[in-house]
Design a protein around this motif. Structure first.
Motif, PDB file in Angstrom:
ATOM      1  N   TYR A   1      35.126 -85.356  -7.156  1.00  0.00           N
ATOM      2  CA  TYR A   1      35.211 -83.442  -7.583  1.00  0.00           C
ATOM      3  C   TYR A   1      34.067 -83.882  -8.129  1.00  0.00           C
ATOM      4  O   TYR A   1      32.873 -82.857  -7.956  1.00  0.00           O
ATOM      5  N   LEU A   2      33.785 -84.701  -9.131  1.00  0.00           N
ATOM      6  CA  LEU A   2      32.861 -85.493  -9.791  1.00  0.00           C
ATOM      7  C   LEU A   2      31.319 -86.546  -9.562  1.00  0.00           C
ATOM      8  O   LEU A   2      30.295 -86.295  -9.601  1.00  0.00           O
ATOM      9  N   SER A   3      31.590 -86.594  -8.089  1.00  0.00           N
ATOM     10  CA  SER A   3      30.460 -87.105  -7.258  1.00  0.00           C
ATOM     11  C   SER A   3      29.877 -88.397  -7.687  1.00  0.00           C
ATOM     12  O   SER A   3      28.986 -88.271  -8.296  1.00  0.00           O
ATOM     13  N   CYS A   4      31.407 -88.906  -8.052  1.00  0.00           N
ATOM     14  CA  CYS A   4      31.713 -89.808  -9.140  1.00  0.00           C
ATOM     15  C   CYS A   4      32.273 -91.560  -8.727  1.00  0.00           C
ATOM     16  O   CYS A   4      32.760 -90.863  -8.597  1.00  0.00           O
ATOM     17  N   PRO A   5      32.031 -92.278  -9.141  1.00  0.00           N
ATOM     18  CA  PRO A   5      32.963 -93.745  -8.941  1.00  0.00           C
ATOM     19  C   PRO A   5      33.647 -93.361  -9.235  1.00  0.00           C
ATOM     20  O   PRO A   5      34.397 -93.587 -10.712  1.00  0.00           O
TER      21      PRO A   5
ATOM     22  N   MET B   1      31.576 -85.154  -1.210  1.00  0.00           N
ATOM     23  CA  MET B   1      31.937 -84.253  -2.490  1.00  0.00           C
ATOM     24  C   MET B   1      32.997 -83.443  -2.098  1.00  0.00           C
ATOM     25  O   MET B   1      33.058 -82.856  -0.656  1.00  0.00           O
ATOM     26  N   THR B   2      33.314 -82.354  -3.348  1.00  0.00           N
ATOM     27  CA  THR B   2      35.262 -82.149  -3.032  1.00  0.00           C
ATOM     28  C   THR B   2      34.396 -80.911  -3.837  1.00  0.00           C
ATOM     29  O   THR B   2      34.506 -80.974  -5.212  1.00  0.00           O
ATOM     30  N   ILE B   3      34.288 -79.251  -3.465  1.00  0.00           N
ATOM     31  CA  ILE B   3      34.238 -78.185  -4.027  1.00  0.00           C
ATOM     32  C   ILE B   3      35.179 -77.341  -4.165  1.00  0.00           C
ATOM     33  O   ILE B   3      35.986 -77.028  -3.895  1.00  0.00           O
ATOM     34  N   LEU B   4      35.276 -77.782  -5.927  1.00  0.00           N
ATOM     35  CA  LEU B   4      35.957 -76.540  -6.861  1.00  0.00           C
ATOM     36  C   LEU B   4      35.292 -75.461  -7.191  1.00  0.00           C
ATOM     37  O   LEU B   4      35.104 -75.507  -8.197  1.00  0.00           O
ATOM     38  N   GLU B   5      35.871 -74.135  -6.365  1.00  0.00           N
ATOM     39  CA  GLU B   5      35.075 -72.937  -6.828  1.00  0.00           C
ATOM     40  C   GLU B   5      36.145 -72.518  -8.380  1.00  0.00           C
ATOM     41  O   GLU B   5      37.267 -72.947  -8.707  1.00  0.00           O
ATOM     42  N   ASN B   6      34.821 -71.618  -9.296  1.00  0.00           N
ATOM     43  CA  ASN B   6      35.399 -70.743 -10.823  1.00  0.00           C
ATOM     44  C   ASN B   6      36.929 -70.339 -10.267  1.00  0.00           C
ATOM     45  O   ASN B   6      38.268 -70.933 -11.699  1.00  0.00           O
ATOM     46  N   ASN B   7      37.684 -69.614  -9.492  1.00  0.00           N
ATOM     47  CA  ASN B   7      38.572 -69.260 -10.002  1.00  0.00           C
ATOM     48  C   ASN B   7      39.606 -69.592  -8.353  1.00  0.00           C
ATOM     49  O   ASN B   7      41.626 -69.150  -8.012  1.00  0.00           O
ATOM     50  N   GLU B   8      40.016 -70.794  -8.213  1.00  0.00           N
ATOM     51  CA  GLU B   8      40.561 -72.012  -7.321  1.00  0.00           C
ATOM     52  C   GLU B   8      41.319 -73.116  -7.892  1.00  0.00           C
ATOM     53  O   GLU B   8      41.140 -73.029  -9.257  1.00  0.00           O
ATOM     54  N   LEU B   9      42.409 -72.956  -7.813  1.00  0.00           N
ATOM     55  CA  LEU B   9      43.459 -74.364  -7.703  1.00  0.00           C
ATOM     56  C   LEU B   9      43.139 -75.305  -7.128  1.00  0.00           C
ATOM     57  O   LEU B   9      44.013 -74.553  -5.578  1.00  0.00           O
ATOM     58  N   HIS B  10      43.188 -76.646  -7.056  1.00  0.00           N
ATOM     59  CA  HIS B  10      43.507 -77.464  -5.569  1.00  0.00           C
ATOM     60  C   HIS B  10      44.648 -77.765  -6.242  1.00  0.00           C
ATOM     61  O   HIS B  10      45.112 -78.440  -7.894  1.00  0.00           O
TER      62      HIS B  10
ATOM     63  N   LEU C   1      44.450 -90.683  -8.800  1.00  0.00           N
ATOM     64  CA  LEU C   1      43.522 -89.417  -9.685  1.00  0.00           C
ATOM     65  C   LEU C   1      41.984 -90.067  -9.682  1.00  0.00           C
ATOM     66  O   LEU C   1      41.627 -88.620  -9.958  1.00  0.00           O
ATOM     67  N   ARG C   2      41.874 -90.494 -10.473  1.00  0.00           N
ATOM     68  CA  ARG C   2      40.590 -91.348  -9.900  1.00  0.00           C
ATOM     69  C   ARG C   2      39.559 -90.616  -9.019  1.00  0.00           C
ATOM     70  O   ARG C   2      38.521 -91.427  -8.707  1.00  0.00           O
ATOM     71  N   GLU C   3      40.211 -91.280  -7.769  1.00  0.00           N
ATOM     72  CA  GLU C   3      39.695 -90.952  -6.957  1.00  0.00           C
ATOM     73  C   GLU C   3      39.822 -89.976  -6.784  1.00  0.00           C
ATOM     74  O   GLU C   3      38.559 -89.392  -5.837  1.00  0.00           O
ATOM     75  N   LEU C   4      40.036 -88.441  -6.360  1.00  0.00           N
ATOM     76  CA  LEU C   4      40.609 -87.230  -6.609  1.00  0.00           C
ATOM     77  C   LEU C   4      40.012 -86.667  -7.350  1.00  0.00           C
ATOM     78  O   LEU C   4      38.680 -85.550  -7.168  1.00  0.00           O
ATOM     79  N   LEU C   5      39.203 -87.138  -8.579  1.00  0.00           N
ATOM     80  CA  LEU C   5      38.087 -86.746  -9.521  1.00  0.00           C
ATOM     81  C   LEU C   5      36.631 -87.611  -9.496  1.00  0.00           C
ATOM     82  O   LEU C   5      36.204 -86.665  -9.541  1.00  0.00           O
TER      83      LEU C   5
END
Ligand SMILES: CC(C)(COP(=O)(O)OP(=O)(O)OC[C@H]1O[C@@H](n2cnc3c(N)ncnc32)[C@H](O)[C@@H]1OP(=O)(O)O)[C@@H](O)C(=O)NCCC(=O)NCCS
Length: 230
Positions: A64-68, A1-10, A57-61
């Motif tokens: 972030y969302l921990s889903c296939p 899983m990739t973690i994205l914090e509230n004030n971050e831009l990835h 795009l789907r792979e990255l999402l």
């Protein structure tokens, strides 16, 4: 899983050329309407770039969302801006842009974001500047020598397009009615929102920029490495 914090831009970039195995792999992520879109491209190369851009795009999402990746469901705004549909979208905002064989992606939590990438031509596109840029921007451009003028042109173009895409209105937005300051960072108040615009270097021969709602504290940029069969 990739973690994205509230004030971050990835920010991510990806190369869109695939071998046959990678193309088959990314195709399995796509929805029926995306496969239909892929099949309507004029050339196999354009089809492959679309499959790569959407597949990645789907792979990255999915990370972030921990889903296939194939479970992601997109909704589309009035002017075509894709967003996430469904309760599991976790306020995750994203945007994607592609030019030739490169794509860039931006992800935030809750903040509007737009990205753009343009392959840089070695000649100055005066007709585009006259049509889409303000008289003030054109006057400043005309005072620059050729290499700087081309660089400044792409900076304005990428800023304006990233901003239009963050707002989500695309071509319908009157982009010739506001000026941007062409430096590697720019702050702007538009549509009642404070925007942070910035260029970022992806690879030689391309110009890229993002537009995001102010308040970002950390920006992370990663080059995406594609799936490879062992
Ligand atoms: C989408 C749009 C905003 C940009 O299109 P583009 O330059 O052809 O393509 P980009 O690579 O930058 O972006 C395409 C992606 O943006 C996303 N997108 C589509 N419509 C969008 C919208 N209204 N807002 C935000 N993002 C959008 C999609 O994900 C699309 O990729 P995909 O459908 O292949 O997955 C286009 O509709 C547009 O209005 N272009 C304006 C071009 C222009 O005026 N240029 C001069 C600028 S100075």
């Amino acid at each position: 899983m990739t973690i994205l914090e509230n004030n971050e831009l990835h920010l991510w970039s990806a190369v869109l050329t695939l071998d046959e195995q990678q193309e088959i792999h990314y195709l399995t992520y796509l929805s029926e309407d995306e496969k239909y879109r892929a099949d309507r491209f004029r050339t196999p190369q354009l089809r492959q770039r679309f499959i790569a851009a959407r597949g990645i795009l789907r792979e990255l999402l999915g990370k972030y969302l921990s889903c296939p990746p194939s479970d992601i469901v997109f909704a589309y705004g009035e002017h075509g801006k894709p967003s996430l549909q469904g309760a599991n979208s976790a306020r995750l905002n994203f945007n994607i842009a592609h030019s030739h064989d490169m794509a860039v992606y931006g992800f935030t939590i809750g903040r509007l974001v737009g990205v753009d990438i343009e392959k840089v031509d070695d000649h100055y596109k005066e007709a585009i500047a006259k049509r889409y840029f303000t008289p003030e921007e054109n006057a400043k451009l005309s005072r620059l020598a050729e290499p700087q003028r081309i660089q400044a042109f792409y900076c304005i173009w990428a800023y304006k397009e990233a901003l239009m895409k963050a707002i989500g209105k695309g071509l319908s937005y009157p982009i010739a009615q506001f000026s941007v300051f062409f430096d590697n960072k720019c702050h702007l108040f538009l549509e009642n929102i404070n925007w942070h615009l910035e260029t970022f270097a992806v690879c030689e021969g391309y110009a890229s920029a993002f537009a995001v709602e102010e308040g970002i504290k950390k920006i992370c940029y990663t080059e995406h490495h594609r799936f490879r069969e062992k």
